[in-house]
Design a protein around this motif. Structure first.
Motif, PDB file in Angstrom:
ATOM      1  N   ALA A  42     -52.584   2.426   3.960  1.00  0.00           N
ATOM      2  CA  ALA A  42     -51.623   3.019   5.031  1.00  0.00           C
ATOM      3  C   ALA A  42     -52.559   4.164   5.804  1.00  0.00           C
ATOM      4  N   HIS A  43     -53.417   4.980   5.182  1.00  0.00           N
ATOM      5  CA  HIS A  43     -54.130   5.924   5.600  1.00  0.00           C
ATOM      6  C   HIS A  43     -55.280   5.327   6.384  1.00  0.00           C
ATOM      7  N   LEU A  44     -55.816   4.255   5.699  1.00  0.00           N
ATOM      8  CA  LEU A  44     -57.279   3.784   6.386  1.00  0.00           C
ATOM      9  C   LEU A  44     -56.778   3.009   7.823  1.00  0.00           C
ATOM     10  N   SER A  86     -45.105  -1.691   9.539  1.00  0.00           N
ATOM     11  CA  SER A  86     -45.543  -0.437  10.216  1.00  0.00           C
ATOM     12  C   SER A  86     -44.248  -0.139  11.012  1.00  0.00           C
ATOM     13  N   THR A  87     -43.856   1.326  10.879  1.00  0.00           N
ATOM     14  CA  THR A  87     -42.800   1.902  11.821  1.00  0.00           C
ATOM     15  C   THR A  87     -43.618   2.366  13.062  1.00  0.00           C
ATOM     16  N   GLY A  88     -44.884   2.062  13.033  1.00  0.00           N
ATOM     17  CA  GLY A  88     -45.672   2.541  14.397  1.00  0.00           C
ATOM     18  C   GLY A  88     -46.543   3.767  13.979  1.00  0.00           C
ATOM     19  N   VAL A  89     -47.543   3.818  14.967  1.00  0.00           N
ATOM     20  CA  VAL A  89     -48.650   4.898  14.935  1.00  0.00           C
ATOM     21  C   VAL A  89     -48.592   5.872  16.102  1.00  0.00           C
ATOM     22  N   SER A  90     -48.448   7.070  15.720  1.00  0.00           N
ATOM     23  CA  SER A  90     -48.702   7.810  16.950  1.00  0.00           C
ATOM     24  C   SER A  90     -49.913   8.814  16.561  1.00  0.00           C
TER      25      SER A  90
END
Length: 137
Positions: A42-44, A86-90
Protein backbone atom coordinates in the motif's frame (compact mmCIF):
# COMPACT_ATOMS: atom_id res chain seq x y z
CA UNK A 1 -12.63 3.03 8.71
CA UNK A 2 -9.79 2.14 6.29
CA UNK A 3 -6.23 2.70 7.38
CA UNK A 4 -4.37 5.71 5.94
CA UNK A 5 -1.20 4.66 4.12
CA UNK A 6 0.65 7.99 3.83
CA UNK A 7 4.09 8.58 2.34
CA UNK A 8 6.09 11.77 1.89
CA UNK A 9 8.84 12.48 -0.60
CA UNK A 10 10.80 15.68 -0.69
CA UNK A 11 13.87 17.24 -2.20
CA UNK A 12 15.89 20.40 -1.80
CA UNK A 13 14.88 22.60 1.10
CA UNK A 14 11.76 20.50 1.74
CA UNK A 15 13.45 17.09 1.96
CA UNK A 16 12.19 15.25 5.07
CA UNK A 17 14.66 15.48 7.95
CA UNK A 18 13.59 12.04 9.26
CA UNK A 19 16.72 9.99 9.92
CA UNK A 20 14.90 6.87 8.72
CA UNK A 21 14.05 8.39 5.33
CA UNK A 22 15.23 6.52 2.26
CA UNK A 23 17.52 8.58 0.02
CA UNK A 24 17.30 8.09 -3.73
CA UNK A 25 19.30 9.81 -6.48
CA UNK A 26 17.40 12.41 -8.47
CA UNK A 27 18.39 14.02 -11.73
CA UNK A 28 16.83 17.37 -10.84
CA UNK A 29 18.34 17.89 -7.36
CA UNK A 30 21.88 17.54 -6.02
CA UNK A 31 20.90 16.01 -2.67
CA UNK A 32 18.53 13.45 -4.13
CA UNK A 33 15.03 12.66 -2.92
CA UNK A 34 14.24 11.64 0.64
CA UNK A 35 11.23 9.41 1.20
CA UNK A 36 9.50 8.49 4.42
CA UNK A 37 7.75 5.24 3.61
CA UNK A 38 7.00 1.88 5.21
CA UNK A 39 7.73 -1.17 3.11
CA UNK A 40 4.20 -2.39 2.42
CA UNK A 41 2.46 -2.74 -0.91
CA UNK A 42 0.00 0.00 0.00
CA UNK A 43 2.77 2.45 0.91
CA UNK A 44 4.75 1.60 -2.22
CA UNK A 45 1.75 2.32 -4.45
CA UNK A 46 1.44 5.75 -2.85
CA UNK A 47 5.21 6.25 -3.10
CA UNK A 48 4.91 5.78 -6.86
CA UNK A 49 2.32 8.56 -7.03
CA UNK A 50 4.25 10.95 -4.76
CA UNK A 51 7.58 10.27 -6.46
CA UNK A 52 6.16 10.78 -9.94
CA UNK A 53 4.53 14.07 -8.97
CA UNK A 54 7.71 15.28 -7.25
CA UNK A 55 9.85 14.45 -10.26
CA UNK A 56 7.45 16.20 -12.62
CA UNK A 57 7.33 19.30 -10.40
CA UNK A 58 11.08 19.75 -10.81
CA UNK A 59 11.03 18.87 -14.53
CA UNK A 60 8.16 21.22 -15.38
CA UNK A 61 9.48 24.05 -13.18
CA UNK A 62 12.84 23.77 -14.95
CA UNK A 63 11.16 23.77 -18.38
CA UNK A 64 9.30 26.97 -17.46
CA UNK A 65 12.29 28.70 -15.86
CA UNK A 66 10.61 28.73 -12.44
CA UNK A 67 12.88 28.70 -9.39
CA UNK A 68 12.22 25.67 -7.18
CA UNK A 69 14.43 25.40 -4.10
CA UNK A 70 12.42 22.54 -2.64
CA UNK A 71 9.31 20.44 -3.03
CA UNK A 72 7.49 17.87 -0.92
CA UNK A 73 4.61 15.62 -1.91
CA UNK A 74 2.52 13.56 0.48
CA UNK A 75 0.33 10.86 -1.08
CA UNK A 76 -2.18 8.91 0.95
CA UNK A 77 -5.14 6.65 0.67
CA UNK A 78 -6.79 3.61 2.07
CA UNK A 79 -8.07 0.23 1.05
CA UNK A 80 -11.37 -1.48 1.75
CA UNK A 81 -10.59 -4.11 4.41
CA UNK A 82 -12.78 -6.84 2.87
CA UNK A 83 -11.45 -6.56 -0.71
CA UNK A 84 -8.31 -4.43 -0.54
CA UNK A 85 -9.75 -2.27 -3.31
CA UNK A 86 -8.20 1.17 -3.17
CA UNK A 87 -10.45 3.86 -1.75
CA UNK A 88 -8.50 6.35 -3.86
CA UNK A 89 -5.23 8.25 -3.68
CA UNK A 90 -4.89 11.93 -2.89
CA UNK A 91 -1.74 14.00 -2.82
CA UNK A 92 -0.69 17.35 -1.38
CA UNK A 93 2.17 19.50 -2.61
CA UNK A 94 4.36 21.98 -0.75
CA UNK A 95 6.77 24.18 -2.72
CA UNK A 96 9.65 26.46 -1.79
CA UNK A 97 9.65 28.91 -4.68
CA UNK A 98 9.74 32.62 -5.37
CA UNK A 99 7.61 32.18 -8.48
CA UNK A 100 4.39 34.23 -8.60
CA UNK A 101 1.19 32.54 -7.42
CA UNK A 102 -0.30 32.35 -10.92
CA UNK A 103 2.82 30.55 -12.21
CA UNK A 104 2.64 28.09 -9.30
CA UNK A 105 -1.04 27.45 -10.02
CA UNK A 106 -0.23 26.71 -13.67
CA UNK A 107 2.70 24.47 -12.67
CA UNK A 108 0.49 22.40 -10.36
CA UNK A 109 -2.20 22.06 -13.04
CA UNK A 110 0.30 20.93 -15.67
CA UNK A 111 1.94 18.42 -13.33
CA UNK A 112 -1.45 16.98 -12.36
CA UNK A 113 -2.18 16.53 -16.07
CA UNK A 114 1.16 15.01 -17.17
CA UNK A 115 2.29 12.92 -14.17
CA UNK A 116 2.39 9.40 -15.57
CA UNK A 117 1.60 7.30 -12.49
CA UNK A 118 -1.48 9.28 -11.46
CA UNK A 119 -2.62 9.25 -15.10
CA UNK A 120 -2.23 5.47 -15.31
CA UNK A 121 -4.09 4.90 -12.05
CA UNK A 122 -6.93 7.18 -13.13
CA UNK A 123 -7.40 5.01 -16.21
CA UNK A 124 -7.38 1.73 -14.30
CA UNK A 125 -4.43 -0.61 -14.30
CA UNK A 126 -4.78 -4.26 -15.29
CA UNK A 127 -2.39 -6.49 -13.35
CA UNK A 128 -1.63 -10.08 -14.31
CA UNK A 129 0.90 -12.84 -13.72
CA UNK A 130 1.91 -15.90 -15.70
CA UNK A 131 -0.15 -19.00 -14.86
CA UNK A 132 2.84 -21.27 -14.31
CA UNK A 133 4.83 -20.65 -11.12
CA UNK A 134 8.37 -19.41 -11.52
CA UNK A 135 10.98 -21.96 -10.49
CA UNK A 136 14.69 -21.53 -10.08
CA UNK A 137 16.93 -22.93 -12.75
Amino acid sequence: MPEDFAVTVGAGTLAPADGDAVVLPHRWTDGGVRATVAFTGAHLLHLAVAGCVLNDLFREAHARGLPLAGAAVTARGGFAPETWASTGVSYEVRLDTTAPDDAVTRLLAVVDEVAEIPRALRQGVPVSRPTAPARPG
